[in-house]
Design an enzyme around this catalytic site. Structure first.
Site: not given
Ligand code: GDP
Ligand code: IMO
Ligand code: MG
Length: 430
Positions: A17, A20, A44-45, A227
Protein backbone atom coordinates in the site's frame (compact mmCIF):
# COMPACT_ATOMS: atom_id res chain seq x y z
CA UNK A 1 23.41 -10.82 -28.95
CA UNK A 2 20.86 -10.03 -26.22
CA UNK A 3 18.82 -6.89 -26.77
CA UNK A 4 18.67 -5.50 -23.25
CA UNK A 5 15.51 -3.48 -23.82
CA UNK A 6 14.48 -0.86 -21.35
CA UNK A 7 12.70 -2.32 -18.38
CA UNK A 8 11.78 -0.95 -14.99
CA UNK A 9 10.45 -2.76 -11.98
CA UNK A 10 8.21 -1.06 -9.46
CA UNK A 11 8.36 -2.63 -6.01
CA UNK A 12 6.82 -1.85 -2.65
CA UNK A 13 9.58 -1.26 -0.10
CA UNK A 14 7.50 -1.63 3.07
CA UNK A 15 4.42 -3.75 3.90
CA UNK A 16 2.35 -2.88 0.83
CA UNK A 17 0.00 0.00 0.00
CA UNK A 18 2.88 2.39 -0.67
CA UNK A 19 1.13 3.74 -3.78
CA UNK A 20 2.44 1.28 -6.40
CA UNK A 21 -0.71 1.53 -8.51
CA UNK A 22 -0.50 5.31 -8.61
CA UNK A 23 3.20 5.19 -9.52
CA UNK A 24 2.65 2.50 -12.17
CA UNK A 25 -0.06 4.62 -13.78
CA UNK A 26 2.34 7.58 -13.80
CA UNK A 27 5.36 5.72 -15.24
CA UNK A 28 3.25 3.71 -17.70
CA UNK A 29 2.96 6.72 -19.97
CA UNK A 30 6.49 6.03 -21.23
CA UNK A 31 6.17 2.21 -21.37
CA UNK A 32 4.82 -0.10 -24.07
CA UNK A 33 3.89 -3.02 -21.82
CA UNK A 34 2.89 -3.22 -18.14
CA UNK A 35 3.09 -6.61 -16.42
CA UNK A 36 2.21 -7.99 -12.99
CA UNK A 37 4.56 -10.74 -11.78
CA UNK A 38 3.27 -11.88 -8.39
CA UNK A 39 0.29 -11.99 -6.08
CA UNK A 40 -3.35 -11.89 -7.01
CA UNK A 41 -6.48 -10.31 -5.69
CA UNK A 42 -4.84 -9.74 -2.31
CA UNK A 43 -3.44 -6.60 -3.99
CA UNK A 44 -5.50 -3.43 -4.07
CA UNK A 45 -4.02 -0.70 -6.28
CA UNK A 46 -5.73 2.68 -6.47
CA UNK A 47 -5.41 5.02 -9.42
CA UNK A 48 -7.13 8.37 -9.43
CA UNK A 49 -7.60 10.21 -12.71
CA UNK A 50 -9.52 13.45 -12.38
CA UNK A 51 -12.77 12.59 -10.62
CA UNK A 52 -12.46 8.90 -11.48
CA UNK A 53 -11.20 6.40 -8.94
CA UNK A 54 -10.07 2.93 -10.10
CA UNK A 55 -9.38 0.07 -7.69
CA UNK A 56 -7.43 -2.67 -9.39
CA UNK A 57 -6.69 -6.05 -7.86
CA UNK A 58 -5.50 -8.40 -10.60
CA UNK A 59 -5.41 -6.19 -13.67
CA UNK A 60 -2.19 -4.12 -14.07
CA UNK A 61 -2.47 -0.40 -13.34
CA UNK A 62 -1.30 0.35 -16.88
CA UNK A 63 -4.79 -0.56 -18.12
CA UNK A 64 -5.93 3.07 -18.00
CA UNK A 65 -3.56 3.77 -20.89
CA UNK A 66 -5.47 2.38 -23.86
CA UNK A 67 -2.48 1.87 -26.14
CA UNK A 68 -0.36 -0.18 -23.68
CA UNK A 69 -0.34 -3.95 -23.47
CA UNK A 70 -1.17 -5.23 -19.98
CA UNK A 71 -0.04 -8.65 -18.84
CA UNK A 72 -1.00 -10.81 -15.86
CA UNK A 73 2.18 -12.87 -15.57
CA UNK A 74 2.77 -16.55 -14.85
CA UNK A 75 3.88 -15.84 -11.27
CA UNK A 76 0.45 -14.59 -10.27
CA UNK A 77 -2.59 -16.48 -8.99
CA UNK A 78 -5.88 -15.71 -10.74
CA UNK A 79 -9.40 -15.88 -9.37
CA UNK A 80 -11.45 -16.10 -12.57
CA UNK A 81 -14.74 -14.80 -11.18
CA UNK A 82 -13.17 -11.71 -9.56
CA UNK A 83 -11.04 -11.04 -12.61
CA UNK A 84 -14.13 -11.10 -14.82
CA UNK A 85 -15.79 -8.76 -12.31
CA UNK A 86 -12.90 -6.32 -12.62
CA UNK A 87 -13.05 -6.53 -16.40
CA UNK A 88 -16.79 -5.90 -16.49
CA UNK A 89 -16.35 -2.84 -14.26
CA UNK A 90 -13.64 -1.40 -16.50
CA UNK A 91 -15.58 -2.07 -19.68
CA UNK A 92 -18.59 -0.32 -18.17
CA UNK A 93 -16.29 2.67 -17.73
CA UNK A 94 -15.40 2.72 -21.41
CA UNK A 95 -12.15 0.80 -21.20
CA UNK A 96 -12.24 -2.04 -23.74
CA UNK A 97 -9.88 -4.83 -22.71
CA UNK A 98 -8.43 -6.03 -26.00
CA UNK A 99 -5.04 -5.00 -24.54
CA UNK A 100 -5.24 -7.42 -21.57
CA UNK A 101 -3.32 -10.73 -21.70
CA UNK A 102 -3.30 -13.47 -19.06
CA UNK A 103 -0.48 -15.99 -18.79
CA UNK A 104 -1.43 -19.60 -19.50
CA UNK A 105 1.02 -20.47 -16.71
CA UNK A 106 -0.62 -18.40 -13.96
CA UNK A 107 -2.27 -20.58 -11.33
CA UNK A 108 -6.01 -20.69 -10.77
CA UNK A 109 -7.59 -19.87 -7.43
CA UNK A 110 -10.23 -22.52 -6.79
CA UNK A 111 -13.15 -22.38 -4.32
CA UNK A 112 -11.36 -24.53 -1.76
CA UNK A 113 -8.40 -22.10 -1.69
CA UNK A 114 -10.71 -19.39 -0.35
CA UNK A 115 -12.29 -21.83 2.08
CA UNK A 116 -8.93 -23.17 3.33
CA UNK A 117 -7.56 -19.64 3.78
CA UNK A 118 -10.45 -18.84 6.13
CA UNK A 119 -10.46 -22.22 7.94
CA UNK A 120 -6.70 -22.06 8.55
CA UNK A 121 -6.88 -18.51 9.89
CA UNK A 122 -9.71 -19.58 12.23
CA UNK A 123 -7.73 -22.64 13.34
CA UNK A 124 -4.71 -20.47 14.17
CA UNK A 125 -6.83 -18.22 16.42
CA UNK A 126 -4.70 -15.46 17.92
CA UNK A 127 -1.66 -16.78 16.01
CA UNK A 128 -3.34 -15.89 12.71
CA UNK A 129 -1.48 -14.06 9.92
CA UNK A 130 -4.35 -11.71 9.18
CA UNK A 131 -4.45 -12.70 5.51
CA UNK A 132 -6.74 -11.03 3.00
CA UNK A 133 -8.66 -14.37 2.87
CA UNK A 134 -8.51 -14.37 -0.92
CA UNK A 135 -7.09 -17.90 -1.13
CA UNK A 136 -3.57 -16.74 -1.95
CA UNK A 137 -1.57 -19.00 0.43
CA UNK A 138 -3.51 -22.20 -0.38
CA UNK A 139 -3.28 -21.52 -4.15
CA UNK A 140 0.50 -21.04 -4.01
CA UNK A 141 0.73 -24.12 -1.75
CA UNK A 142 -1.02 -26.22 -4.42
CA UNK A 143 1.37 -24.78 -7.02
CA UNK A 144 4.43 -25.74 -4.99
CA UNK A 145 2.93 -29.14 -4.17
CA UNK A 146 2.45 -29.73 -7.92
CA UNK A 147 -1.28 -30.25 -7.80
CA UNK A 148 -2.27 -26.76 -8.96
CA UNK A 149 -4.27 -25.90 -12.07
CA UNK A 150 -2.97 -23.33 -14.52
CA UNK A 151 -4.98 -20.89 -16.60
CA UNK A 152 -3.97 -22.79 -19.76
CA UNK A 153 -5.48 -25.99 -18.30
CA UNK A 154 -8.88 -24.32 -18.18
CA UNK A 155 -8.96 -24.12 -21.96
CA UNK A 156 -9.18 -27.88 -22.42
CA UNK A 157 -12.21 -29.43 -20.62
CA UNK A 158 -10.65 -32.90 -20.31
CA UNK A 159 -7.41 -31.60 -18.88
CA UNK A 160 -9.26 -29.30 -16.46
CA UNK A 161 -11.46 -32.19 -15.25
CA UNK A 162 -8.57 -34.62 -14.84
CA UNK A 163 -6.41 -32.12 -12.95
CA UNK A 164 -9.30 -31.02 -10.76
CA UNK A 165 -10.11 -34.64 -9.86
CA UNK A 166 -6.48 -35.20 -8.94
CA UNK A 167 -6.46 -32.04 -6.83
CA UNK A 168 -9.72 -32.85 -5.05
CA UNK A 169 -8.59 -36.38 -4.23
CA UNK A 170 -6.11 -34.70 -1.88
CA UNK A 171 -8.05 -31.56 -0.93
CA UNK A 172 -11.18 -33.43 0.15
CA UNK A 173 -9.12 -35.57 2.53
CA UNK A 174 -7.62 -32.40 3.98
CA UNK A 175 -11.03 -30.76 4.33
CA UNK A 176 -12.57 -33.81 6.02
CA UNK A 177 -9.74 -34.97 8.28
CA UNK A 178 -8.20 -31.67 9.40
CA UNK A 179 -11.02 -29.18 9.14
CA UNK A 180 -14.08 -31.42 9.52
CA UNK A 181 -15.51 -29.74 6.45
CA UNK A 182 -17.73 -30.89 3.54
CA UNK A 183 -16.05 -32.19 0.34
CA UNK A 184 -15.97 -30.25 -2.94
CA UNK A 185 -17.20 -31.86 -6.17
CA UNK A 186 -15.56 -31.68 -9.57
CA UNK A 187 -18.86 -31.14 -11.41
CA UNK A 188 -19.93 -28.22 -9.23
CA UNK A 189 -16.60 -26.41 -9.69
CA UNK A 190 -16.56 -27.01 -13.45
CA UNK A 191 -20.11 -25.69 -13.72
CA UNK A 192 -19.28 -22.64 -11.56
CA UNK A 193 -16.14 -21.79 -13.55
CA UNK A 194 -17.55 -22.45 -17.07
CA UNK A 195 -18.86 -18.91 -17.82
CA UNK A 196 -15.71 -17.26 -16.48
CA UNK A 197 -13.46 -19.53 -18.53
CA UNK A 198 -15.37 -18.62 -21.68
CA UNK A 199 -15.09 -14.93 -20.86
CA UNK A 200 -11.33 -15.18 -20.19
CA UNK A 201 -10.48 -17.59 -23.05
CA UNK A 202 -9.53 -14.93 -25.67
CA UNK A 203 -7.13 -13.28 -23.20
CA UNK A 204 -5.21 -16.42 -22.11
CA UNK A 205 -1.93 -16.79 -23.96
CA UNK A 206 1.81 -17.45 -23.77
CA UNK A 207 2.84 -14.18 -22.13
CA UNK A 208 6.44 -15.32 -21.64
CA UNK A 209 6.86 -15.40 -25.42
CA UNK A 210 5.06 -12.04 -25.72
CA UNK A 211 7.32 -10.35 -23.19
CA UNK A 212 10.52 -11.74 -24.66
CA UNK A 213 9.42 -10.72 -28.14
CA UNK A 214 8.73 -7.22 -26.82
CA UNK A 215 12.24 -7.13 -25.35
CA UNK A 216 13.74 -8.26 -28.65
CA UNK A 217 11.79 -5.50 -30.40
CA UNK A 218 13.30 -2.93 -28.03
CA UNK A 219 10.00 -2.16 -26.30
CA UNK A 220 9.86 -0.63 -22.86
CA UNK A 221 8.40 -2.88 -20.17
CA UNK A 222 7.21 -1.82 -16.74
CA UNK A 223 6.82 -4.58 -14.17
CA UNK A 224 4.29 -3.68 -11.49
CA UNK A 225 4.96 -5.22 -8.10
CA UNK A 226 2.21 -6.05 -5.65
CA UNK A 227 2.49 -6.28 -1.83
CA UNK A 228 5.85 -5.15 -0.44
CA UNK A 229 9.38 -6.29 0.33
CA UNK A 230 8.62 -7.05 3.99
CA UNK A 231 5.73 -9.29 2.86
CA UNK A 232 8.04 -11.39 0.65
CA UNK A 233 7.93 -15.12 1.46
CA UNK A 234 11.75 -15.26 1.60
CA UNK A 235 12.80 -11.78 2.70
CA UNK A 236 9.82 -10.50 4.68
CA UNK A 237 8.83 -10.80 8.31
CA UNK A 238 8.18 -14.54 8.04
CA UNK A 239 5.70 -16.06 8.89
CA UNK A 240 3.72 -12.80 8.71
CA UNK A 241 4.14 -12.54 4.95
CA UNK A 242 2.34 -13.38 1.74
CA UNK A 243 3.09 -16.57 -0.20
CA UNK A 244 5.00 -15.17 -3.19
CA UNK A 245 8.07 -13.08 -4.08
CA UNK A 246 6.94 -9.47 -4.64
CA UNK A 247 10.59 -8.32 -4.64
CA UNK A 248 12.50 -7.49 -7.84
CA UNK A 249 13.83 -11.04 -8.23
CA UNK A 250 10.24 -12.22 -8.60
CA UNK A 251 10.09 -10.56 -12.01
CA UNK A 252 12.40 -13.14 -13.58
CA UNK A 253 10.47 -16.19 -12.38
CA UNK A 254 7.08 -14.47 -12.36
CA UNK A 255 7.27 -13.26 -15.97
CA UNK A 256 9.95 -15.48 -17.55
CA UNK A 257 12.52 -12.83 -18.42
CA UNK A 258 16.25 -12.98 -17.70
CA UNK A 259 17.75 -10.80 -14.95
CA UNK A 260 20.01 -9.06 -17.47
CA UNK A 261 16.95 -7.19 -18.78
CA UNK A 262 16.16 -5.39 -15.53
CA UNK A 263 17.59 -1.91 -15.87
CA UNK A 264 15.86 0.19 -13.22
CA UNK A 265 14.37 -0.86 -9.91
CA UNK A 266 12.03 1.76 -8.53
CA UNK A 267 11.18 1.45 -4.85
CA UNK A 268 7.89 3.01 -3.84
CA UNK A 269 8.12 4.24 -0.26
CA UNK A 270 5.51 5.96 1.85
CA UNK A 271 6.73 8.96 3.85
CA UNK A 272 5.64 7.00 6.95
CA UNK A 273 4.89 3.29 7.37
CA UNK A 274 1.68 1.26 7.36
CA UNK A 275 0.88 -2.40 7.79
CA UNK A 276 -2.36 -4.40 7.49
CA UNK A 277 -2.63 -7.72 9.28
CA UNK A 278 -0.54 -9.20 12.08
CA UNK A 279 3.24 -9.20 12.57
CA UNK A 280 6.01 -7.05 14.02
CA UNK A 281 6.13 -3.31 13.27
CA UNK A 282 8.94 -1.57 15.20
CA UNK A 283 7.92 2.05 14.54
CA UNK A 284 4.16 1.53 15.01
CA UNK A 285 2.43 4.39 16.84
CA UNK A 286 -0.53 3.11 18.84
CA UNK A 287 -1.33 6.64 19.95
CA UNK A 288 -2.66 9.96 18.69
CA UNK A 289 0.22 10.25 16.16
CA UNK A 290 -0.78 6.93 14.62
CA UNK A 291 -4.42 8.04 14.58
CA UNK A 292 -3.52 11.32 12.86
CA UNK A 293 -1.48 9.48 10.19
CA UNK A 294 -4.37 7.07 9.69
CA UNK A 295 -6.98 9.83 9.38
CA UNK A 296 -4.93 12.23 7.25
CA UNK A 297 -3.67 9.41 5.05
CA UNK A 298 -7.09 7.69 4.73
CA UNK A 299 -5.37 4.46 5.71
CA UNK A 300 -8.09 1.92 5.05
CA UNK A 301 -7.35 -1.21 2.99
CA UNK A 302 -8.65 -1.31 -0.60
CA UNK A 303 -9.07 -5.09 -0.62
CA UNK A 304 -10.38 -5.82 2.85
CA UNK A 305 -11.60 -2.49 4.23
CA UNK A 306 -9.40 -3.08 7.31
CA UNK A 307 -7.71 -0.16 9.07
CA UNK A 308 -4.00 0.00 8.42
CA UNK A 309 -1.63 0.21 11.39
CA UNK A 310 0.51 3.38 11.14
CA UNK A 311 3.97 4.42 12.31
CA UNK A 312 7.02 6.57 11.62
CA UNK A 313 9.45 6.26 8.73
CA UNK A 314 11.88 3.37 9.21
CA UNK A 315 15.28 3.94 7.53
CA UNK A 316 16.87 0.55 8.40
CA UNK A 317 13.86 -1.14 6.81
CA UNK A 318 14.33 0.89 3.62
CA UNK A 319 18.08 0.15 3.59
CA UNK A 320 17.18 -3.54 3.80
CA UNK A 321 14.67 -3.15 0.95
CA UNK A 322 17.26 -1.29 -1.13
CA UNK A 323 19.60 -4.27 -0.83
CA UNK A 324 17.07 -7.02 -1.45
CA UNK A 325 15.72 -5.30 -4.57
CA UNK A 326 18.82 -3.46 -5.80
CA UNK A 327 16.89 -0.18 -5.81
CA UNK A 328 18.09 2.41 -8.29
CA UNK A 329 15.43 5.06 -7.57
CA UNK A 330 12.88 5.93 -4.92
CA UNK A 331 9.42 7.36 -5.38
CA UNK A 332 8.40 8.93 -2.09
CA UNK A 333 4.61 8.96 -1.69
CA UNK A 334 2.15 10.67 0.65
CA UNK A 335 4.55 13.39 1.77
CA UNK A 336 1.48 15.69 1.90
CA UNK A 337 0.08 13.57 4.75
CA UNK A 338 2.93 14.73 7.03
CA UNK A 339 1.90 18.42 6.88
CA UNK A 340 0.91 19.68 10.31
CA UNK A 341 3.24 17.74 12.64
CA UNK A 342 5.51 19.92 14.84
CA UNK A 343 8.28 17.39 14.58
CA UNK A 344 8.55 14.19 12.58
CA UNK A 345 10.59 11.35 14.04
CA UNK A 346 12.62 9.16 11.66
CA UNK A 347 13.90 5.80 12.86
CA UNK A 348 17.61 5.62 12.00
CA UNK A 349 18.54 2.33 13.69
CA UNK A 350 17.50 -0.12 16.40
CA UNK A 351 18.72 -1.05 19.87
CA UNK A 352 18.69 -4.77 20.56
CA UNK A 353 20.32 -6.29 23.67
CA UNK A 354 22.42 -3.11 24.22
CA UNK A 355 23.67 -3.15 20.64
CA UNK A 356 22.78 -1.01 17.63
CA UNK A 357 21.68 -3.31 14.84
CA UNK A 358 20.51 -3.14 11.22
CA UNK A 359 17.23 -4.63 10.00
CA UNK A 360 17.01 -8.26 11.15
CA UNK A 361 15.17 -10.65 8.84
CA UNK A 362 14.05 -12.67 11.85
CA UNK A 363 10.56 -11.54 12.84
CA UNK A 364 11.00 -12.60 16.47
CA UNK A 365 13.95 -10.16 16.90
CA UNK A 366 11.85 -7.39 15.35
CA UNK A 367 9.31 -7.83 18.14
CA UNK A 368 11.94 -7.03 20.76
CA UNK A 369 13.98 -4.14 19.48
CA UNK A 370 13.70 -0.47 20.28
CA UNK A 371 13.80 2.07 17.46
CA UNK A 372 16.32 4.91 17.68
CA UNK A 373 14.63 8.14 16.56
CA UNK A 374 15.94 11.39 15.18
CA UNK A 375 13.50 14.34 15.31
CA UNK A 376 13.06 16.24 12.06
CA UNK A 377 11.34 19.64 12.13
CA UNK A 378 7.83 19.53 10.66
CA UNK A 379 5.98 22.00 8.42
CA UNK A 380 2.43 23.29 8.46
CA UNK A 381 1.80 24.22 4.81
CA UNK A 382 -0.44 22.21 2.50
CA UNK A 383 2.02 20.94 -0.15
CA UNK A 384 -0.41 19.11 -2.42
CA UNK A 385 -0.34 21.78 -5.16
CA UNK A 386 3.46 22.10 -5.28
CA UNK A 387 5.12 20.75 -8.45
CA UNK A 388 8.72 21.92 -7.99
CA UNK A 389 10.95 20.62 -5.24
CA UNK A 390 12.38 24.09 -4.60
CA UNK A 391 8.89 25.33 -3.69
CA UNK A 392 8.52 22.80 -0.89
CA UNK A 393 8.95 24.12 2.67
CA UNK A 394 12.62 23.83 3.63
CA UNK A 395 11.71 21.27 6.33
CA UNK A 396 10.07 19.03 3.73
CA UNK A 397 13.16 19.31 1.51
CA UNK A 398 15.32 18.39 4.50
CA UNK A 399 13.10 15.37 5.18
CA UNK A 400 13.60 14.12 1.60
CA UNK A 401 17.36 14.72 1.76
CA UNK A 402 17.63 12.88 5.07
CA UNK A 403 15.88 9.85 3.57
CA UNK A 404 18.34 9.90 0.67
CA UNK A 405 21.30 10.19 3.05
CA UNK A 406 20.09 7.38 5.27
CA UNK A 407 19.42 4.99 2.39
CA UNK A 408 21.88 6.09 -0.29
CA UNK A 409 19.16 5.83 -2.95
CA UNK A 410 18.06 8.99 -4.80
CA UNK A 411 14.46 10.16 -4.59
CA UNK A 412 13.40 10.62 -8.24
CA UNK A 413 9.76 11.57 -7.65
CA UNK A 414 7.82 12.91 -4.67
CA UNK A 415 4.08 12.28 -4.70
CA UNK A 416 2.05 14.94 -2.89
CA UNK A 417 -1.46 13.68 -3.56
CA UNK A 418 -3.35 10.76 -5.09
CA UNK A 419 -4.14 12.53 -8.39
CA UNK A 420 -2.26 11.70 -11.56
CA UNK A 421 -0.57 15.11 -11.74
CA UNK A 422 0.15 15.51 -8.03
CA UNK A 423 3.83 14.70 -8.34
CA UNK A 424 7.15 16.51 -8.13
CA UNK A 425 9.53 15.00 -10.65
CA UNK A 426 13.13 15.48 -9.50
CA UNK A 427 14.77 13.07 -11.97
CA UNK A 428 12.89 12.96 -15.29
CA UNK A 429 15.03 10.05 -16.51
CA UNK A 430 13.28 7.68 -14.09
P1 GDP B 1 -0.73 0.22 -3.57
O1 GDP B 1 -1.35 -1.03 -3.07
O2 GDP B 1 0.73 0.29 -3.30
O3 GDP B 1 -1.05 0.51 -5.01
O4 GDP B 1 -1.39 1.41 -2.72
P2 GDP B 1 -2.96 1.58 -2.36
O5 GDP B 1 -3.68 2.03 -3.56
O6 GDP B 1 -3.45 0.36 -1.68
O7 GDP B 1 -2.87 2.70 -1.26
C1 GDP B 1 -2.33 3.96 -1.51
C2 GDP B 1 -3.41 5.01 -1.23
O8 GDP B 1 -2.82 6.27 -1.14
C3 GDP B 1 -4.45 5.11 -2.34
O9 GDP B 1 -5.69 5.47 -1.79
C4 GDP B 1 -3.90 6.25 -3.21
O10 GDP B 1 -4.92 6.93 -3.93
C5 GDP B 1 -3.31 7.13 -2.16
N1 GDP B 1 -2.13 7.91 -2.58
C6 GDP B 1 -1.12 7.54 -3.41
N2 GDP B 1 -0.16 8.49 -3.45
C7 GDP B 1 -0.58 9.49 -2.62
C8 GDP B 1 -0.01 10.72 -2.20
O11 GDP B 1 1.09 11.11 -2.59
N3 GDP B 1 -0.74 11.46 -1.32
C9 GDP B 1 -1.94 11.06 -0.85
N4 GDP B 1 -2.58 11.85 0.02
N5 GDP B 1 -2.50 9.91 -1.21
C10 GDP B 1 -1.82 9.12 -2.07
P1 IMO C 1 -0.89 -4.23 -2.22
O1 IMO C 1 -0.44 -4.77 -3.56
C1 IMO C 1 -0.99 -4.69 2.10
C2 IMO C 1 -0.82 -8.80 3.67
C3 IMO C 1 -2.06 -9.23 4.42
C4 IMO C 1 -1.43 -10.19 5.41
C5 IMO C 1 -0.34 -10.87 4.60
C6 IMO C 1 -0.73 -12.21 3.99
O2 IMO C 1 -2.20 -3.55 -2.26
O3 IMO C 1 0.20 -3.45 -1.57
P2 IMO C 1 -2.28 -12.91 1.94
O4 IMO C 1 -3.74 -12.69 1.70
O5 IMO C 1 -1.39 -12.37 0.89
O6 IMO C 1 -1.97 -14.34 2.25
O7 IMO C 1 -1.96 -12.09 3.30
O8 IMO C 1 -0.03 -9.97 3.54
N1 IMO C 1 -1.06 -8.28 2.29
C7 IMO C 1 -1.08 -6.98 1.98
N2 IMO C 1 -0.96 -5.87 2.75
N3 IMO C 1 -1.10 -4.56 0.77
C8 IMO C 1 -1.18 -5.65 -0.02
O9 IMO C 1 -1.16 -5.57 -1.37
C9 IMO C 1 -1.21 -6.93 0.58
N4 IMO C 1 -1.30 -8.19 0.10
C10 IMO C 1 -1.20 -9.00 1.16
O10 IMO C 1 -2.71 -8.16 5.05
O11 IMO C 1 -0.81 -9.47 6.44
MG1 MG D 1 -2.89 -1.65 -1.82
Amino acid sequence: MVNLGNTSVIVGTQWGDEGKGRVTDMLASSADVVARFSGGMNAGHTVIVGDDRFELHQIPSGILHREKKNIIGNGTVVHPESLVGEMVDLEARNLPLDNLFISDGAHVILPHHLLLDRLEEERKGNQKIGTTRKGIGPAYADKVNRRGIRMGDLLNPEIFRAKLENNLSYTNLLLAKIYNSEPMTTDAIIEEYRPFIERLRPHITNTVAMLNQALEDGKEILFEGAQGTLLDIDHGTYPFVTSSNPTAGGVCTGCGVGPIHIRKVVGVVKAYVTRVGAGPFPTEQKNSFGETLSTQGHEVGVTTGRHRRCGWFDAPMLRYSARINGLTHLVLTKLDVLSGFDTIPICTGYHYNDQVIEYPSNASILEHLTPIYEEMPGWSEDISDIRNVKDLPSQAQAYIQRIEQLTQVPVAVVSVGPGRDQAIVIDPTI
